[in-house]
Design a protein around this motif. Structure first.
Motif, PDB file in Angstrom:
ATOM      1  N   THR A  82      78.371  12.453  76.189  1.00 30.80           N
ATOM      2  CA  THR A  82      78.620  13.172  74.923  1.00 30.80           C
ATOM      3  C   THR A  82      79.870  13.822  74.764  1.00 30.80           C
ATOM      4  OG1 THR A  82      76.176  13.870  74.930  1.00 30.80           O
ATOM      5  CG2 THR A  82      77.661  14.968  73.432  1.00 30.80           C
ATOM      6  N   ILE A 224      80.497  18.809  65.361  1.00 22.20           N
ATOM      7  CA  ILE A 224      79.073  19.100  65.481  1.00 22.20           C
ATOM      8  C   ILE A 224      78.216  17.720  65.203  1.00 22.20           C
ATOM      9  CG2 ILE A 224      76.952  20.431  63.994  1.00 22.20           C
ATOM     10  CD1 ILE A 224      79.264  22.530  63.541  1.00 22.20           C
ATOM     11  N   SER A 227      78.496  15.382  67.863  1.00 25.44           N
ATOM     12  CA  SER A 227      77.896  15.915  69.273  1.00 25.44           C
ATOM     13  C   SER A 227      76.467  15.682  69.208  1.00 25.44           C
ATOM     14  CB  SER A 227      77.931  17.429  69.523  1.00 25.44           C
ATOM     15  OG  SER A 227      79.349  17.766  69.549  1.00 25.44           O
ATOM     16  N   ILE A 228      75.673  16.079  67.970  1.00 25.47           N
ATOM     17  CA  ILE A 228      74.329  15.738  67.797  1.00 25.47           C
ATOM     18  C   ILE A 228      73.983  14.114  68.012  1.00 25.47           C
ATOM     19  CG2 ILE A 228      72.250  15.982  66.064  1.00 25.47           C
ATOM     20  CD1 ILE A 228      73.557  18.514  65.243  1.00 25.47           C
ATOM     21  N   ILE A 280      69.447  19.865  72.632  1.00 24.50           N
ATOM     22  CA  ILE A 280      70.198  19.570  71.530  1.00 24.50           C
ATOM     23  C   ILE A 280      70.196  20.877  70.582  1.00 24.50           C
ATOM     24  CG2 ILE A 280      70.152  18.314  69.538  1.00 24.50           C
ATOM     25  CD1 ILE A 280      68.611  16.112  71.091  1.00 24.50           C
ATOM     26  N   VAL A 281      69.028  21.578  70.278  1.00 25.67           N
ATOM     27  CA  VAL A 281      69.255  22.803  69.653  1.00 25.67           C
ATOM     28  C   VAL A 281      70.279  24.122  70.095  1.00 25.67           C
ATOM     29  CG1 VAL A 281      67.784  24.670  68.647  1.00 25.67           C
ATOM     30  CG2 VAL A 281      66.788  22.564  68.576  1.00 25.67           C
ATOM     31  N   SER A 284      73.768  22.529  69.439  1.00 30.03           N
ATOM     32  CA  SER A 284      73.900  22.804  67.987  1.00 30.03           C
ATOM     33  C   SER A 284      74.182  24.118  67.619  1.00 30.03           C
ATOM     34  CB  SER A 284      72.917  22.307  67.326  1.00 30.03           C
ATOM     35  OG  SER A 284      72.676  20.681  67.692  1.00 30.03           O
ATOM     36  N   LEU A 287      77.746  25.192  68.550  1.00 28.51           N
ATOM     37  CA  LEU A 287      78.746  24.671  67.850  1.00 28.51           C
ATOM     38  C   LEU A 287      78.752  25.585  66.449  1.00 28.51           C
ATOM     39  CD1 LEU A 287      78.484  20.889  68.832  1.00 28.51           C
ATOM     40  CD2 LEU A 287      80.241  22.461  69.437  1.00 28.51           C
ATOM     41  N   LEU A 288      77.586  25.674  66.043  1.00 28.20           N
ATOM     42  CA  LEU A 288      77.739  26.412  64.729  1.00 28.20           C
ATOM     43  C   LEU A 288      78.367  27.848  64.670  1.00 28.20           C
ATOM     44  CD1 LEU A 288      74.376  25.199  63.195  1.00 28.20           C
ATOM     45  CD2 LEU A 288      76.022  24.465  62.370  1.00 28.20           C
TER      46      LEU A 288
END
Length: 302
Positions: A82, A224, A227-228, A280-281, A284, A287-288
């Motif tokens: 990743t 973002i 990455s996901i 993953i969450v 995420s 990053l947010l």
């Protein structure tokens, strides 16, 4: 008078038949999203191999994950894959956006050629690149031989398989980053550049102090998305290596797939899916938060 009328109004109530329009969408959401996840969470608390009786074991599958070296190895492969699959497209995509933002002949045509890899299906891409990576017959080793570089094993060597897979991922998704950053470049104001030119700033100074900070939010959006997408990458890896050689390119997705559909260990694979979803969450959200902080910093700078 207007205030009296407003005060005398009653709140609007939805007609009883309103729910007839909402119910189909609600059923679809429950059937497609809520039920599968609820069933997966329930199955993660059971020990169930297809063909054998099911038994409730609570958190035993999660504790088994903690002590499973193959899971931790696959997690390391996933994070390394990743990281490379995000950094390389971000660098090359930003560079491509800067190039295509300039005005030169055939710019539109070359943009169209550059984004073509995004349109190909992953399995077709995997088959073509597998042939290109062939140690004896592949075109890449032939090109290396022309400049005196010895042949490489690419996806057939444990030490080079993940970088080789990342090269395929980079080739396919660099155009996406380019389009996102190119949209940011098109929206930049011209006034700061005119002021910088008056002050005698050179091209690098304008890029570092003006362009890069202003397109940083767009780069973060691309990071973002990439990455996901890279975290849940499966099709190209499975079509090219099936997680091999050995387990050198086995990401969590590949390990999860093998556990569920090769070993038929449904309970253990369900626990793995839940942990992977949490990872993953979490990434995420990080990053947010970074993107939100970047926006605040930009606002304070203004």
């Amino acid at each position: 008078m207007a205030a009296t009328v407003q005060a005398g109004r009653r709140p609007l109530r939805l007609a009883p038949n309103y729910w007839l329009f909402v119910l189909p969408a609600l059923i679809v959401v429950l059937a497609v999203i809520v039920f599968p996840w609820a069933f997966t969470i329930w199955m993660s608390g059971n020990e169930w191999t297809l063909g054998s009786p099911r038994s409730f074991v609570g958190f035993a599958n999660y504790l088994r994950l903690w002590a499973d070296p193959r899971f931790w190895e696959s997690l390391g492969h996933t994070l390394w894959y990743t990281l490379l699959s995000v950094v390389m497209p971000l660098i090359l995509g930003t560079l491509a956006a800067l190039i295509f933002d300039a005005r030169f002949p055939w710019r539109g045509f070359l943009r169209g050629i550059f984004v073509m890899p995004m349109m190909a299906t992953p399995v077709a891409i995997a088959l073509v690149w597998t042939m290109m990576f062939h140690p004896q017959l592949g075109v890449l080793n032939y090109l290396l031989s022309l400049v005196g570089i010895p042949a490489q094993e690419w996806i057939f060597n444990p030490s080079t398989v993940i970088p080789s897979l990342v090269a395929v991922e980079t080739w396919q998704w660099t155009p996406l980053v380019m389009l996102i950053v190119l949209g940011g470049l098109a929206s930049l104001p011209r006034d700061p550049y005119e002021s910088a030119e008056i002050d005698g700033a050179n091209g690098w100074q304008k890029f570092y102090h003006l362009t890069l900070p202003m397109i940083a939010p767009f780069i973060m959006v691309a990071a973002i998305i990439r990455s996901i997408d890279a975290l849940k990458s499966f099709d190209i890896i499975y079509a090219m290596t099936q997680g091999g050689p050995g387990t050198a390119s086995e990401t969590i997705n590949i390990y999860l797939y093998n556990t569920a559909f090769a070993y038929y260990d449904i309970g253990y694979s369900s626990a793995m899916a839940i942990i992977f979803f949490v990872i993953i969450v979490a990434l995420s959200l990080i990053l947010l938060m970074l993107r939100q902080r970047l926006q605040w910093s930009e606002a304070e700078g203004k």
